[in-house]
Design an enzyme around this catalytic site. Structure first.
Site, PDB file in Angstrom:
ATOM      1  N   GLU A 159      42.811  48.578  43.803  1.00  0.00           N
ATOM      2  CA  GLU A 159      42.103  48.755  42.517  1.00  0.00           C
ATOM      3  C   GLU A 159      40.590  48.571  42.641  1.00  0.00           C
ATOM      4  OE1 GLU A 159      43.418  47.623  38.739  1.00  0.00           O
ATOM      5  OE2 GLU A 159      45.515  48.054  39.114  1.00  0.00           O
ATOM      6  N   HIS A 179      45.068  39.705  39.020  1.00  0.00           N
ATOM      7  CA  HIS A 179      46.118  39.368  39.994  1.00  0.00           C
ATOM      8  C   HIS A 179      45.651  38.159  40.807  1.00  0.00           C
ATOM      9  CE1 HIS A 179      48.728  43.137  40.173  1.00  0.00           C
ATOM     10  NE2 HIS A 179      47.852  43.398  39.220  1.00  0.00           N
TER      11      HIS A 179
END
Lengths: 423, 423
Positions: free
Chosen positions: A49, A272
């Site tokens: 990402e 995350h």
């Protein structure tokens, strides 16, 4: 090579949540991540990402004194978001873009535009060939009614096949990334059974970090709390997986995750949690050498997971074909409307209605056409994966039956069927 | 394995020209092809342009007594057109779909809809691991002004990378297919330099068939004669390529092509000529063993072809970005028109004009948007291939420079540059 040879690998993995304009405190998080990676000096930092190439270039520049090599894996419209920083020279690299990755008309989910992929680096360390894979699979937006399940299973199969076929001469295989699957999920089991990869969290004796090794946890201020409601301790969807082949043995000495904030107790690097693993590669003592020949009992989980994946892809195919048929009808309706409008216009009546209906009719034909083409392609992609699974299943069954001889194979199949019925 | 071990492989390759409704005498040609393959009993029959799955199923059924195994490689909207029939069991199979394959709006060319790919089969024959690849690259419609050149070069690179990374443990590598490239074309050189594959036509001492081994010839009644005008003897774009690694030696004993009609003097099987090769694999005598370490002089063609491909992809990227920018302007124009129409409608004037212009404005925005997304993806795909080439180029130069030590590398670079300037 010395008999007491041992190679230590320090690995970092993080889904960075780096969506330009949308992800909070992106620049600050990237800066702190860069500082941290420079201080900790991992052998490999694998990131997902990193959607903006500027972020990658920023990190590349910042990390260049510590990490000699870097690569950004480009694909799709936006990019795969994958990149890697390595202290060691990268000998070879390539990537594979998954053939199925959601739907272009699900713009709010956006996965289709990213071109999700798996990146491969080949490193040569102390005479060992190390294949490092980094990936990010399609997100799961609704676990109860997951419309992307078939795509994720197909991605897991493509990933497993890519690793299987490209790592045949590797001594050590390492896969890091955001699989968007829980450890018991079909795609995750398929990947592990087909490749023989082991999960660092399940293997290590020294784990520090979040409860149950979770990598999305409610303590993280960037996590949307509703999404984690069914999982009060969070979910584990980011992984460090590994295996050693050809006379080597790999173990995970320590595994650590961040716990909702950065390692210096600041705001987290991402929504995350980061994974930090210390792996050791040694010469394999005979008893630890992974057996290249599976015993029949070991084949059963493989056969069962292949069969389950085959079924799931079949359901996905039926769905894709339904949408293709439906959009076929929409095209038909649009064409019918257009024909009616032409007749109406030719007779010189209701010009205004004809002009007003022109746009929606053309829209129906073109929109329906695009949806039809997309779902035809989807059905083909799922069929392709299903055919490969079918072949693998056939080979696995043949191998099991051969090993079980002289018991005749059809009888065994019958017994299996009987057992399944009894349960 | 015996010291005088020898494995014979009879291989058939044909681009079948099997476009439903468009290709002449398709059913009859498929029938005769099936009969021929059954009679000749090749080890492997690799086919391209079998666009209809019904044709594959027909052949599969017809050939099943002779060819135990068969596989159809599915991809894209229509399919890859690739299939394979094998006398020997297929141990493993997978495929890779090329990330770039023409333009969806070039409907009359149609390549984009096919999902061109490379299929891989792994066979185990007499203890040897044989990796067989079958492929079909993007067609060349205009050699003078080839708008697909960058895509074909990118495909050739992806093909070369796929073979390189998946064949590391293979003893023998075989690639058949329609490359849509002449032997001196950039993509063809790139493929051969990167993989080390040899061209059966150039290697064999026993060739029978068409002039210069051409696989599209004017004598074939299905060939459009204008297309071959610049090449009075035809063109050679279908290939059998091979190599052996790890102590084996492969040679092409005989190579044959059809010559504008089927082998029984009937109408041809296709608009392409079929290739029939007999290959022999033997233990490699030391002097014939391909050297795993290239000498500096051997690296030069690789470096030069990598550089040339890098440049070609750069030109393709510039073109893709130009189209993305252009479609950006088109979107802008469409939005401007829509805004004007809204203002016009809000003021209650010129309703009819507003209604009439509504469709083209929306069309400009949506059409421009689709073209923009497509070319952004194209640019990303080309950039990806270029970055991989750049990396490979760097590694090849480093290796050459290391081998040429103690002469300092920058000096060598300088000398190279001087030579290039002198020429």
């Amino acid at each position: 090579m010395k008999p007491n040879f041992s190679l230590r690998l320090k690995v970092f993995n993080l889904n960075c949540w780096g969506i330009p304009y949308l992800s909070k405190h992106r620049a600050d998080r990237m800066k702190r991540l860069g500082d941290f990676l420079n201080v900790e000096s991992f052998d490999l930092a694998l990131l997902e990402e990193v959607w903006s190439e500027q972020d990658f270039q920023y990190l590349r520049q910042k990390l260049s004194p510590t990490y000699r090599a870097a690569h950004y894996f480009r694909s799709g419209v936006i990019g795969s978001g994958l990149c890697v920083f390595s202290k060691h020279p990268i000998q070879e690299l390539t990537q594979h873009v998954y053939s199925l990755n959601g739907y272009p008309y699900m713009i709010h989910h956006g996965d289709w535009f990213c071109g999700k992929a798996v990146g491969l680096l080949v490193l040569h360390l102390s005479g060992l060939v190390l294949n490092v894979y980094v990936t990010h699979l399609h997100a799961e937006y609704n676990r109860q009614k997951d419309i992307y399940l078939a795509h994720r299973v197909a991605q897991a199969w493509e990933l497993a096949q890519f690793i299987h076929h490209t790592s045949k001469k590797a001594d050590v295989v390492l896969l890091c990334g955001d699989l968007n699957m829980h450890q018991e999920d079909l795609g995750c089991c398929l990947l592990k059974e087909w490749t023989g990869l082991h999960d660092a969290y399940l293997e290590t004796r020294d784990f520090k970090g979040s409860e149950e090794g979770n990598t999305m946890i409610p303590q993280n201020c960037y996590v949307t709390q509703q999404e984690l409601e069914p999982f009060p301790f969070g979910i584990r969807i980011d992984y460090v997986l590994y295996k050693a082949v050809s006379g080597f043995y790999i173990s995970c000495k320590t595994l650590e995750t961040t716990t909702g904030h950065d390692p210096h107790r600041g705001t987290p690097f991402s929504d995350h949690e980061a994974l930090m693993a210390t792996l050791y590669v040694r010469h394999s003592p005979p008893e630890q050498n992974p057996s290249p020949i599976q015993r029949p009992a070991e084949r059963s989980p493989l056969i069962s997971v292949l069969r389950e994946a085959w079924t799931e892809l079949g359901l996905g195919m039926a769905q894709a074909r339904w949408w293709a048929t439906f959009s076929g009808y929409v095209i038909g309706l649009g064409l019918l409307l257009l024909a009616l409008l032409c007749i109406l216009a030719a007779r010189g009546g209701a010009w205004e209605a004809a002009i007003l209906l022109w746009t929606p009719s053309v829209g129906l034909v073109l929109g329906g056409g695009a949806v039809y083409l997309f779902h035809m392609q989807e059905a083909k992609g799922l069929y392709r994966a299903q055919a490969e699974l079918q072949h693998a299943l056939g080979r696995a069954r043949e191998a099991r039956d051969l090993e079980l001889e002289p018991q005749p194979a059809p009888l065994l199949e019958q017994q299996e069927g009987d057992r399944a019925e009894e349960q």
